[in-house]
Design a protein around this motif. Structure first.
Motif, mmCIF file in Angstrom:
data_model
loop_
_atom_site.group_PDB
_atom_site.id
_atom_site.type_symbol
_atom_site.label_atom_id
_atom_site.label_comp_id
_atom_site.label_asym_id
_atom_site.label_seq_id
_atom_site.Cartn_x
_atom_site.Cartn_y
_atom_site.Cartn_z
ATOM 1 N N LEU A 241 14.531 34.873 81.697
ATOM 2 C CA LEU A 241 13.125 35.167 81.439
ATOM 3 C C LEU A 241 12.630 36.246 82.404
ATOM 4 O O LEU A 241 11.906 37.176 82.023
ATOM 5 N N ALA B 106 14.047 39.662 81.371
ATOM 6 C CA ALA B 106 13.356 40.197 80.197
ATOM 7 C C ALA B 106 11.975 40.704 80.583
ATOM 8 O O ALA B 106 11.575 41.818 80.206
ATOM 9 N N LEU B 107 11.251 39.899 81.362
ATOM 10 C CA LEU B 107 9.903 40.302 81.759
ATOM 11 C C LEU B 107 9.960 41.525 82.659
ATOM 12 O O LEU B 107 9.190 42.466 82.517
ATOM 13 N N GLY C 253 18.378 39.678 79.112
ATOM 14 C CA GLY C 253 17.484 38.561 79.413
ATOM 15 C C GLY C 253 17.486 37.533 78.302
ATOM 16 O O GLY C 253 17.603 36.328 78.546
#
Lengths: 137, 797
Positions: A74, A77-78, A118
């Motif tokens: 996560l 990805a963020l 991610g």
């Protein structure tokens, strides 16, 4: 489950599945594949390991807690989306770089690649955390 | 720069608890430096010494033709499509409010350091207070309606955290929730009002609204805008009948009450009214509602304060009364009334801030909260006595304190003037009555406990420590200086503020002596009546008690409790009906809703869709679908679980093959992986599942068959319809064309997932993680572990 056949097969299948999952992950941009599918392939390999050798052995082999993998995915990805913000672009805008590698064509790497990594990690972490906690019941 | 001033509080808030841990003795003073710096910077800007954002001198605007013509302003786009900007503007009104917020804020941090010395959560209090201060600065400096709303809600949230600071007490939590619900409701009204106002005016920028005044007031939505905005303002500023949350908010530690619930946050509503006065004022609905709501609040508050003997509720009701006075004056809206309102706002902040800090100090040093049990304190706390006396006299409206000037101005604004046709006898009478009650309250709180013989108290009384004296003494002193040196202190703040509200130059006359006139005589009358009321308080209270009792029985607080109760009852009812814990019922509701949602529009369409030409369907495709049907049919009649799983697998893999046939390799791959994992998961839980047996009777099975078939039918017709309508290919073409040149990927599906619509994917993987956490929690919770409340949850840690 203590099956010699399953254990032996897993010894060969797991590395293959993991390699395939990585290939599928990176080919996803141009051919069928991508983080989601790759994550499912990878985790089915690991689930096989869990069934053949037991959840304890799988946790030891993984070394990292699936929950951590999930969180890291996560974050990756963020983070890939936030990079654009730092550059003054809207969130999650794809930013691309190209590298000149001697002897090869130029390689393009972009933040969507990291985003897909991610996704891959999240799927891997989620499935493994569910499978392992089911196995431990 | 203005942005930085507002944000700085939010930035310091998370650091404050660490600071407190590192330097338990000095953290409070260090934190106080931030509001002090802000106050000094704002003051210097107003005086024209410092430039913020390339401009300075809000005070110079008094002499300028237009009110606050050269206001300091900054703006940057936030959501340009909706006209939402991060815009701040420092005009006269903003200056007055932000000086109060930052100046009193600095004193409050110092006071809190003494009041809660050694408290284990003092750092947390600093953090919440900083959050509040920053939000409040945002409210009074924001120049965009939506931005104002955002900060408005942030003040409600920080107020919630501060009232509930003592979170182990049920009363604190209840009061915090009450304040949040009441002011939060008002906040939502403001959001609705702001959207309408912005839509009607064509701009969300507050300082531009006034240019569209006529268009706004002539619009059909104008009454709705006024009602919504006033609902927000009246809930925040505790106007009748929403006043009940404020006395309950006294569950907060005293520094919080002194800061939020007397001098700053409760004035946000008054601020909003003042801010919108140039735009919405002048219309009868606006002025009449404000005048009478304010007037009634003023009287009710004054009477309720008169009934109290416990310090903080007494001050709370007295604050309600003062807020009512402010709202009433703004409702009257004449030059004199608005000038009076601004002077009174300043005066009230000075004396009420002092009195709240005094209440905390007395409670802290004597252990007694009831003023009727206190006596002779002047010997043990002489310095505090002088400060209290000064503030009480200011509250009672005696010279030479700023409270006197404020009351004189207020009376002058209300006394009927036949020449100009302004003023009202009724309002004047109401003001005199509430002023008289205020005098009696001031004597009871600020004078009586210090005089007379010493009464024993739970703690041996002594002068409060210096940090707790600084605030009351300085504010009380300011209450005198504001009158003695009006040109240096009060006028530069009050004048521009009144100008901004009136949208015309204003300069309140702050002189103490104007000769003998009607206002002075009424003032004397109010003081005399107040002394009489104080002396005869037992008799007066006995007469008024039945009314007060009736109010308690049918009052707004009861209405609030009733509403809250019915809300909870409704929630319980629908939880009982819908959340039965039975999986089959959940599926029934889900599928039923889906069928209705898909089916209703299909049925309402003209005519059913025609069957497509089936001649080009290949044989092997037919075969595949026959297989799928057979699999699905087999599942529903399977006699054991393994067979059912096998049937489901057949359907799943069959669909994957269908995806391959129709050119969706990504979907097919995903479907295959999912099916495989499903088998793995099934194997894992196989031995843990209960026996495979039929648990439904014949009628239920018929119902289930009907539900299943109707979903199938709905989907069938939906797909048919989708295939026959002409799709808008704009999006498809866009992705197809942009995928390679802009996203460097030839797999459009993947490019959509990770680039074009990456935000959706981010949301989805977040949901995935949440689901995994849920599964984990379910798996690790042993039966019987859940359901009963976790020990210690009610009683605190």
């Amino acid at each position: 489950m203590n099956s010699t056949i399953l254990q032996t097969a897993t010894r060969y299948l797991l590395p293959m599945l993991l390699v395939i999952s990585v290939v599928v992950l990176f080919q996803g941009h141009n051919l069928p594949g991508g983080g989601f599918i790759a994550g499912l392939i990878g985790s089915s390999g690991l689930a096989l390991h869990g069934m053949a050798f037991g959840p304890k052995a799988t946790r030891e082999a993984l070394r990292i807690n699936p929950a951590t993998v999930m969180g890291a995915g996560l974050a990756v990805a963020l983070g890939s989306g936030l990079y654009a913000v730092v550059m003054g672009l809207p969130l999650l805008t794809g930013v691309w770089f190209s590298f000149e590698v001697p002897g090869l064509k130029s390689i393009k790497v972009g933040t969507p690649v990291f985003f897909d990594i991610g996704v891959y990690l999240v799927v891997l972490g989620v499935v493994m955390s569910i499978v392992l906690s089911l196995l431990e019941e | 720069m203005l942005l930085a001033l507002v944000i700085s509080g939010f930035a310091l808030a998370p650091i404050a608890p660490m600071l407190q841990r590192a330097m338990p003795k000095r953290a409070g003073y260090l934190v106080a430096l931030l509001p002090l710096t802000i106050a000094v910077l704002l003051g210097l800007t107003a005086a024209g010494v410092v430039e913020l954002d390339g401009a300075s001198g809000a005070s110079a605007a008094v002499e300028d033709a237009g009110a606050a013509g050269r206001a300091v302003a900054t703006s940057r786009p936030w959501i340009p499509g909706l006209g939402v900007d991060i815009a701040f503007r420092l005009d006269g009104l903003g200056l007055l409010m932000s000086m109060l917020v930052s100046g009193i804020g600095a004193l409050i941090f110092v006071y809190a350091a003494g009041y809660l010395k050694g408290h284990r959560h003092l750092g947390r209090l600093y953090a919440f207070l900083l959050m509040f201060m920053a939000s409040m600065l945002g409210v009074v400096l924001a120049d965009n309606l939506i931005l104002l709303f955002v900060f408005w809600e942030l003040t409600s949230i920080s107020s919630y955290l501060l009232i509930g600071f003592d979170h182990t007490q049920e009363k604190s939590r209840k009061s915090a929730l009450q304040a949040l619900l009441v002011t939060g409701l008002g906040g939502l009204a403001i959001l609705a009002g702001a959207i309408m106002l912005g839509g009607v005016a064509g701009t969300m920028t507050i300082s531009e609204l006034v240019d569209h005044r006529d268009a706004i007031q002539g619009h059909a939505l104008f009454p709705a805008i006024v009602v919504l905005m006033l609902l927000g303002a009246c809930t925040k500023s505790a106007q009748f009948p929403f006043h009940f949350w404020l006395p309950n908010a006294m569950a907060a530690p005293t520094p919080v009450s002194a800061y939020l619930h007397s001098s700053t946050m409760v004035k946000a509503g008054v601020y909003l009214i003042a801010r919108l006065s140039p735009v919405l004022g002048g219309a009868a609905i606006w002025n009449d509602v404000l005048t009478w709501v304010g007037g009634v609040t003023m009287l009710v508050g004054a009477w309720m304060a008169f009934r109290q003997t416990v310090m903080k509720p007494l001050l709370a009701y007295s604050t309600v009364s003062a807020l009512g006075t402010l709202v009433m004056a703004l409702g009257v809206g004449t030059t004199k009334a608005v000038e009076a309102a601004m002077v009174f706002l300043l005066a009230h902040a000075f004396y009420k801030g002092t009195l709240f800090m005094v209440a905390g100090a007395i409670d802290h040093e004597t252990g007694e909260k009831d003023v009727s049990k206190l006596s002779g304190l002047r010997r043990s706390m002489p310095v505090l006595f002088v400060a209290t006396l000064a503030a009480s006299l200011s509250m009672a409206g005696l010279p030479p304190f700023v409270g006197f000037v404020a009351k004189e101005l207020m009376l002058k604004g209300l006394i009927p003037d036949s020449a100009k046709g302004t003023g009202s006898e009724a309002l004047t009478a109401m003001l005199v009555v509430s002023a008289a009650l205020g005098v009696a309250v001031a004597i009871r709180f600020g004078i009586r406990p210090f005089l007379g013989a010493v009464k024993p108290t739970p703690i041996e009384p002594h002068e409060p420590p210096r940090p707790m004296l600084l605030g009351p003494v300085l504010l009380a002193l300011l209450g005198v200086l504001a009158v003695v040196l009006p040109g240096y202190l009060a006028l530069p703040l009050v004048g521009p503020a009144a100008s901004a509200v009136l949208n015309a130059p204003a300069r309140p006359d702050m002189a103490l002596w104007h000769g003998v006139n009607a206002a002075l005589l009424l003032s004397v009358l109010a003081v005399a009546a107040g002394v009489v009321l104080y002396l005869a308080q037992t008799a007066v209270l006995r007469i008024g008690e039945p009314i007060a009792r009736a109010m308690d029985r049918i009052g707004p607080l009861r209405a609030y409790d009733g509403l809250l109760w019915s809300l909870l009852a409704f929630s319980r009812l629908q939880t009982r009906t819908l959340q039965t814990g039975n999986l089959r019922e959940y599926i029934f509701y889900t599928i039923g809703t889906t069928v209705i949602a898909i089916g209703a529009p299909l049925v309402m369409r003209e005519g059913l869709v025609s069957l497509p030409d089936l001649s080009d369907v290949r044989d092997y495709e037919m075969g595949l679908f026959a297989l799928l049907l057979a699999g699905a049919g087999y599942v529903s009649v399977a006699k054991n679980r393994l067979a059912a799983i096998g049937g489901l697998g057949l359907v799943g893999y069959g669909i994957a093959i269908a995806f391959v046939l129709f050119g969706a390799p990504d979907l097919a791959l995903t479907q295959l992986c999912i099916e495989t994992l499903m088998v793995v998961l099934m194997v894992l839980v196989f031995y843990m599942l209960p026996d495979f047996r039929s648990i439904s009777n014949g009628a239920q099975r018929v119902r289930d068959l009907f539900v299943a078939l109707s979903l199938g039918a709905a989907m069938f017709f939906l797909v048919l319809m989708a295939g026959q309508s002409t799709p808008d290919l704009a999006v498809t073409t866009f992705y197809g064309q942009k995928s390679v040149p802009e996203a460097y990927g030839r797999n459009v599906v993947n490019v959509i997932l990770v680039d074009f619509r990456a935000l959706d994917t981010l949301g989805e993987i977040t949901v995935l993680v949440v689901a995994a956490v849920g599964v984990y929690a379910l798996m690790k919770t042993k039966p019987g572990g859940m359901g009963k409340p976790v020990a210690g949850r009610e009683g605190g840690r």
